[in-house]
Design an enzyme around this catalytic site. Structure first.
Site, PDB file in Angstrom:
ATOM      1  N   LYS A  22       0.897  -1.147   0.132  1.00  0.00           N
ATOM      2  CA  LYS A  22       0.095  -0.045   0.038  1.00  0.00           C
ATOM      3  C   LYS A  22       0.969   1.260   0.120  1.00  0.00           C
ATOM      4  O   LYS A  22       1.529   1.533   0.812  1.00  0.00           O
ATOM      5  CB  LYS A  22      -0.883   0.143   1.281  1.00  0.00           C
ATOM      6  CG  LYS A  22      -1.991  -0.993   1.312  1.00  0.00           C
ATOM      7  CD  LYS A  22      -2.733  -0.988   2.642  1.00  0.00           C
ATOM      8  CE  LYS A  22      -4.002  -0.090   2.619  1.00  0.00           C
ATOM      9  NZ  LYS A  22      -4.731  -0.171   3.935  1.00  0.00           N
TER      10      LYS A  22
HETATM   11  C1  E4P Z   1      -8.174  -0.312   4.510  1.00  0.00           C
HETATM   12  O1  E4P Z   1      -7.373  -0.426   3.489  1.00  0.00           O
HETATM   13  C2  E4P Z   1      -8.086   1.063   4.925  1.00  0.00           C
HETATM   14  O2  E4P Z   1      -6.689   1.320   5.438  1.00  0.00           O
HETATM   15  C3  E4P Z   1      -9.264   1.238   5.947  1.00  0.00           C
HETATM   16  O3  E4P Z   1     -10.302   0.805   5.393  1.00  0.00           O
HETATM   17  C4  E4P Z   1      -9.564   2.715   6.718  1.00  0.00           C
HETATM   18  O4  E4P Z   1     -10.458   2.755   7.230  1.00  0.00           O
HETATM   19  P1  E4P Z   1     -10.855   3.897   8.299  1.00  0.00           P
HETATM   20  O5  E4P Z   1     -11.109   4.932   7.515  1.00  0.00           O
HETATM   21  O6  E4P Z   1     -12.016   3.207   9.258  1.00  0.00           O
HETATM   22  O7  E4P Z   1      -9.624   3.956   9.168  1.00  0.00           O
END
Ligand code: E4P
Length: 287
Positions: free
Chosen positions: A113
């Site tokens: 990521k």
């Molecule tokens: C997943 O890849 C993301 O990092 C995650 O869904 C972020 O979620 P949040 O906005 O609840 O922190």
């Protein structure tokens, strides 16, 4: 068991392998997992250490992240496990790439990521050229998703995900699910090499609407997957009506997919805030 009608892949959004085991038992399947620095900080083992007043060294925290994703990979050897690089707003593309090379070697089913920022896009372009699978996170606009498409032209389908964050848009009064609809529509003009991963899912409505829109992948926290399982894993059809609860619509824009990635407007305050929050949560774990 996976419902017959289910076309999308379903990931767990979390940082605790025990929770993954529970989700697997509950659903009977899982197609992968997304992690991020905040989720790793919430891992019960990490929390216990902090509660004892201890912290990790820089090396220890990476070893811990490695250990967690190795466990996840063992639980889902055919799944896709997303591992996030450390990126604060000052982190360079070269730095992200160095981290990515290491993290990609941790497990055979990693997706790395990177943030959907200019430096993140620069790193992603190189990462794909070097044969890495990636997941572009903190995406809040169609332009950022178009830039992901442009930076990764030629990549194999399955190697590139883009993660629009629906919940964080909802949090500030915008209808996050409409961004998913807009990106899917825009990508409809392309070659489908980027898969849309609905992220920052906060409730069952997000999950059901994402399925209805044909999002390739959805990642959801354990509580949302549990609610879905408790209701018998429904897969909505055209008849399902999503209630945006008065959130402001995000209008579709005619964004071409033909530009170079650095010709798109990439800035978004939530991308910067997201990088700040992820890096703060990570730094709080370190001595
Ligand atoms: C997943 O890849 C993301 O990092 C995650 O869904 C972020 O979620 P949040 O906005 O609840 O922190």
């Amino acid at each position: 068991m996976r419902p017959d009608k289910l076309k999308a892949r379903i990931f767990l959004d979390g940082g605790d392998p025990h929770e993954t085991q529970q989700a697997l038992a509950l659903l009977g399947f899982l197609d992968g997992q997304t992690t991020n620095p905040t989720l790793i900080a919430k891992n019960p083992q990490a929390k216990k250490l902090l509660e004892r007043g201890e912290k990790f060294t820089k090396e220890e925290i990476l070893n811990f992240y490695h250990f967690v994703v190795r466990e996840l990979s063992a639980l889902m050897p055919l799944g896709a496990i997303s591992i996030e690089v450390y990126a604060d707003p000052a982190t360079t593309a070269d730095d992200m790439l160095l981290q990515a090379e290491k993290m990609f070697s941790w497990i055979p089913n990693a997706h790395i990521k990177f943030p959907s920022s200019a430096e993140g896009l620069k790193a992603a372009e190189q990462a794909v050229k070097r044969g890495m699978r990636i997941n572009m996170t903190l995406c809040f606009t169609q332009e950022q998703a178009a830039a992901v498409y442009a930076a990764t032209r030629g990549a194999k389908k399955g190697d590139v995900f883009v993660s629009p964050f629906v919940g964080r848009l909802d949090d500030r009064g915008e209808d996050g699910m409409q961004l998913i609809a807009n990106i899917m529509r825009m990508y409809g003009q392309g070659d489908s090499h980027v898969e849309t991963l609905t992220a920052s899912v906060r409730n069952l409505g997000h999950l059901l609407r994402g399925l209805q829109l044909g999002s390739d992948i959805l990642t959801a926290p354990f509580n949302v997957l549990k609610e879905w399982a408790d209701q018998g894993l429904p897969v909505p059809d055209e008849g399902y009506v999503y209630d945006p609860k008065g959130l402001a619509p995000i209008p579709y824009k005619d964004v071409p997919l033909t530009l170079n990635w650095n010709q798109y407007h990439l800035e978004h305050d939530l991308t910067v805030k997201g990088m700040e929050r992820f890096s703060q949560d990570w730094n709080a774990l370190i001595k």
